[in-house]
Write a protein that holds these residues in place. Structure first.
Motif, PDB file in Angstrom:
ATOM      1  N   LEU A   1       6.717  -9.417 -11.638  1.00  0.00           N
ATOM      2  CA  LEU A   1       6.679  -8.537 -12.639  1.00  0.00           C
ATOM      3  C   LEU A   1       4.966  -9.129 -12.567  1.00  0.00           C
ATOM      4  N   LEU A   2       4.441  -8.279 -12.467  1.00  0.00           N
ATOM      5  CA  LEU A   2       3.283  -8.274 -12.494  1.00  0.00           C
ATOM      6  C   LEU A   2       2.107  -6.848 -12.625  1.00  0.00           C
ATOM      7  N   ARG A   3       0.918  -7.502 -14.082  1.00  0.00           N
ATOM      8  CA  ARG A   3       0.423  -6.232 -14.327  1.00  0.00           C
ATOM      9  C   ARG A   3      -0.019  -5.063 -13.329  1.00  0.00           C
ATOM     10  N   ALA A   4      -0.766  -4.298 -13.514  1.00  0.00           N
ATOM     11  CA  ALA A   4      -1.769  -3.695 -11.936  1.00  0.00           C
ATOM     12  C   ALA A   4      -2.983  -3.698 -12.141  1.00  0.00           C
ATOM     13  N   GLU A   5      -3.589  -4.324 -13.357  1.00  0.00           N
ATOM     14  CA  GLU A   5      -5.440  -4.653 -13.431  1.00  0.00           C
ATOM     15  C   GLU A   5      -5.307  -6.392 -12.351  1.00  0.00           C
ATOM     16  N   ALA A   6      -3.898  -6.803 -12.147  1.00  0.00           N
ATOM     17  CA  ALA A   6      -4.119  -8.035 -11.580  1.00  0.00           C
ATOM     18  C   ALA A   6      -3.432  -7.465  -9.992  1.00  0.00           C
ATOM     19  N   ALA A   7      -2.717  -6.942  -9.812  1.00  0.00           N
ATOM     20  CA  ALA A   7      -2.485  -7.284  -7.911  1.00  0.00           C
ATOM     21  C   ALA A   7      -3.484  -6.524  -7.663  1.00  0.00           C
ATOM     22  N   GLY A   8      -2.834  -6.723  -6.563  1.00  0.00           N
ATOM     23  CA  GLY A   8      -3.854  -6.278  -4.810  1.00  0.00           C
ATOM     24  C   GLY A   8      -3.345  -6.011  -3.695  1.00  0.00           C
ATOM     25  N   PRO A   9      -3.900  -5.671  -2.434  1.00  0.00           N
ATOM     26  CA  PRO A   9      -3.090  -5.172  -1.513  1.00  0.00           C
ATOM     27  C   PRO A   9      -2.101  -6.167  -1.260  1.00  0.00           C
ATOM     28  N   ASP A  10      -2.242  -7.739  -1.052  1.00  0.00           N
ATOM     29  CA  ASP A  10      -1.400  -8.105  -0.743  1.00  0.00           C
ATOM     30  C   ASP A  10      -0.323  -8.296  -0.969  1.00  0.00           C
ATOM     31  N   ASP A  11      -0.335  -8.184  -3.453  1.00  0.00           N
ATOM     32  CA  ASP A  11       0.801  -8.450  -3.446  1.00  0.00           C
ATOM     33  C   ASP A  11       1.956  -7.197  -2.911  1.00  0.00           C
ATOM     34  N   LEU A  12       1.291  -6.444  -3.095  1.00  0.00           N
ATOM     35  CA  LEU A  12       2.727  -5.172  -2.476  1.00  0.00           C
ATOM     36  C   LEU A  12       2.602  -5.174  -1.154  1.00  0.00           C
ATOM     37  N   LEU A  13       1.896  -5.751  -0.050  1.00  0.00           N
ATOM     38  CA  LEU A  13       2.494  -6.299   1.016  1.00  0.00           C
ATOM     39  C   LEU A  13       3.902  -7.331   1.258  1.00  0.00           C
ATOM     40  N   ALA A  14       3.390  -7.905   0.177  1.00  0.00           N
ATOM     41  CA  ALA A  14       4.548  -9.133  -0.031  1.00  0.00           C
ATOM     42  C   ALA A  14       6.498  -8.995  -0.101  1.00  0.00           C
ATOM     43  N   ALA A  15       6.078  -7.716  -0.777  1.00  0.00           N
ATOM     44  CA  ALA A  15       6.792  -7.617  -1.093  1.00  0.00           C
ATOM     45  C   ALA A  15       7.858  -5.898  -0.751  1.00  0.00           C
ATOM     46  N   GLU A  16       9.393  -6.092  -0.661  1.00  0.00           N
ATOM     47  CA  GLU A  16      10.396  -5.101   0.221  1.00  0.00           C
ATOM     48  C   GLU A  16      10.368  -3.747  -0.523  1.00  0.00           C
TER      49      GLU A  16
ATOM     50  N   CYS B   1      -5.363  -0.237  -3.608  1.00  0.00           N
ATOM     51  CA  CYS B   1      -4.705  -0.338  -2.735  1.00  0.00           C
ATOM     52  C   CYS B   1      -4.338   0.912  -1.553  1.00  0.00           C
ATOM     53  N   TYR B   2      -5.331   2.083  -1.938  1.00  0.00           N
ATOM     54  CA  TYR B   2      -4.459   3.224  -1.177  1.00  0.00           C
ATOM     55  C   TYR B   2      -4.343   3.355   0.495  1.00  0.00           C
ATOM     56  N   TYR B   3      -6.505   2.731   0.718  1.00  0.00           N
ATOM     57  CA  TYR B   3      -6.569   2.477   2.051  1.00  0.00           C
ATOM     58  C   TYR B   3      -6.194   1.124   2.897  1.00  0.00           C
ATOM     59  N   PRO B   4      -6.688   0.240   2.286  1.00  0.00           N
ATOM     60  CA  PRO B   4      -5.216  -0.944   2.556  1.00  0.00           C
ATOM     61  C   PRO B   4      -4.060  -1.190   2.739  1.00  0.00           C
ATOM     62  N   LEU B   5      -3.081  -0.226   1.915  1.00  0.00           N
ATOM     63  CA  LEU B   5      -2.176  -0.066   3.273  1.00  0.00           C
ATOM     64  C   LEU B   5      -1.399   1.531   3.304  1.00  0.00           C
TER      65      LEU B   5
ATOM     66  N   TRP C   1       1.192   7.317   0.304  1.00  0.00           N
ATOM     67  CA  TRP C   1       1.263   6.709   1.189  1.00  0.00           C
ATOM     68  C   TRP C   1       2.770   6.070   2.129  1.00  0.00           C
ATOM     69  N   ARG C   2       4.101   6.922   1.948  1.00  0.00           N
ATOM     70  CA  ARG C   2       5.303   7.921   2.771  1.00  0.00           C
ATOM     71  C   ARG C   2       6.216   6.758   2.293  1.00  0.00           C
ATOM     72  N   LEU C   3       5.954   5.786   0.903  1.00  0.00           N
ATOM     73  CA  LEU C   3       6.966   5.816   0.322  1.00  0.00           C
ATOM     74  C   LEU C   3       8.238   6.393   0.244  1.00  0.00           C
ATOM     75  N   ARG C   4       9.305   5.877   0.173  1.00  0.00           N
ATOM     76  CA  ARG C   4      10.862   6.619  -0.163  1.00  0.00           C
ATOM     77  C   ARG C   4      11.892   5.963  -1.977  1.00  0.00           C
ATOM     78  N   GLU C   5      10.953   7.532  -2.362  1.00  0.00           N
ATOM     79  CA  GLU C   5      12.352   7.432  -3.597  1.00  0.00           C
ATOM     80  C   GLU C   5      13.433   7.106  -3.518  1.00  0.00           C
ATOM     81  N   VAL C   6      13.957   5.954  -4.646  1.00  0.00           N
ATOM     82  CA  VAL C   6      15.260   5.996  -4.576  1.00  0.00           C
ATOM     83  C   VAL C   6      15.867   6.368  -5.646  1.00  0.00           C
ATOM     84  N   ALA C   7      15.483   6.620  -6.875  1.00  0.00           N
ATOM     85  CA  ALA C   7      16.209   6.341  -7.760  1.00  0.00           C
ATOM     86  C   ALA C   7      15.239   7.674  -8.746  1.00  0.00           C
TER      87      ALA C   7
END
Length: 161
Positions: free
Chosen positions: A34-49, A73-77, A110-116
């Protein structure tokens, strides 16, 4: 163990309560952060599935700090997270659809897949005082957040997503 990242922004506590409820329900099923948006960066998103994005709607749009996360995070991801599952939660006064549309458009980029389907909680706040007041969501209001958190974690753990 699979990794679910719940990213959120909250100014008056409503969205924070939604994110916390989803986190508590997801934690037993998947390694969940659980992470606040202000504290998150590209590495946090890359580490998650998979991702659960939670934000308030402000002026018929996504809240600024959540939008800033996506901007940073848009361009780094780009081309690095495509196909990963995501779901949305929005806390709003009386609408919420603007924030949902905006987050869906970003996720499409980002070409993510919405699942719900998104969870939308309406507080009814319309006056400046009510909008700025701390939000206290009921267990009934938080139940869909718990269900979404559990479903995201289970879907990741079982390889459904």
């Amino acid at each position: 163990m699979t990794r679910l990242l719940i990213l959120y922004h909250s100014r008056t506590g409503g969205t924070a309560a939604m994110a916390q409820a989803a986190f508590e329900a997801a934690e037993p099923e998947a390694r969940t952060r659980l992470l606040r948006a202000e504290a998150a960066g590209p590495d946090d998103l890359l580490a998650a599935e998979g991702y659960l994005f939670a934000a308030p709607e402000n002026l018929a749009a996504l809240s600024g700090p959540m939008k800033d996360l996506f901007d940073r995070c848009y361009y780094p991801l780009l081309d690095r997270v495509q196909g990963r599952p995501f779901a949305l939660m929005v806390c709003a006064g009386t609408d919420g659809q603007g924030a949902i549309r905006q987050m869906r458009r970003i996720a499409t980029g980002w070409r993510l897949r919405e699942v719900a389907e998104p969870v939308l909680i309406l507080t009814g706040a319309q006056t400046p005082e009510a909008i700025l007041a701390p939000k206290h969501l009921s267990p009934t209001q938080l139940a869909p957040c718990r269900e979404l958190g559990a479903a995201m974690a289970a879907g990741l753990s079982l390889g459904i997503f």
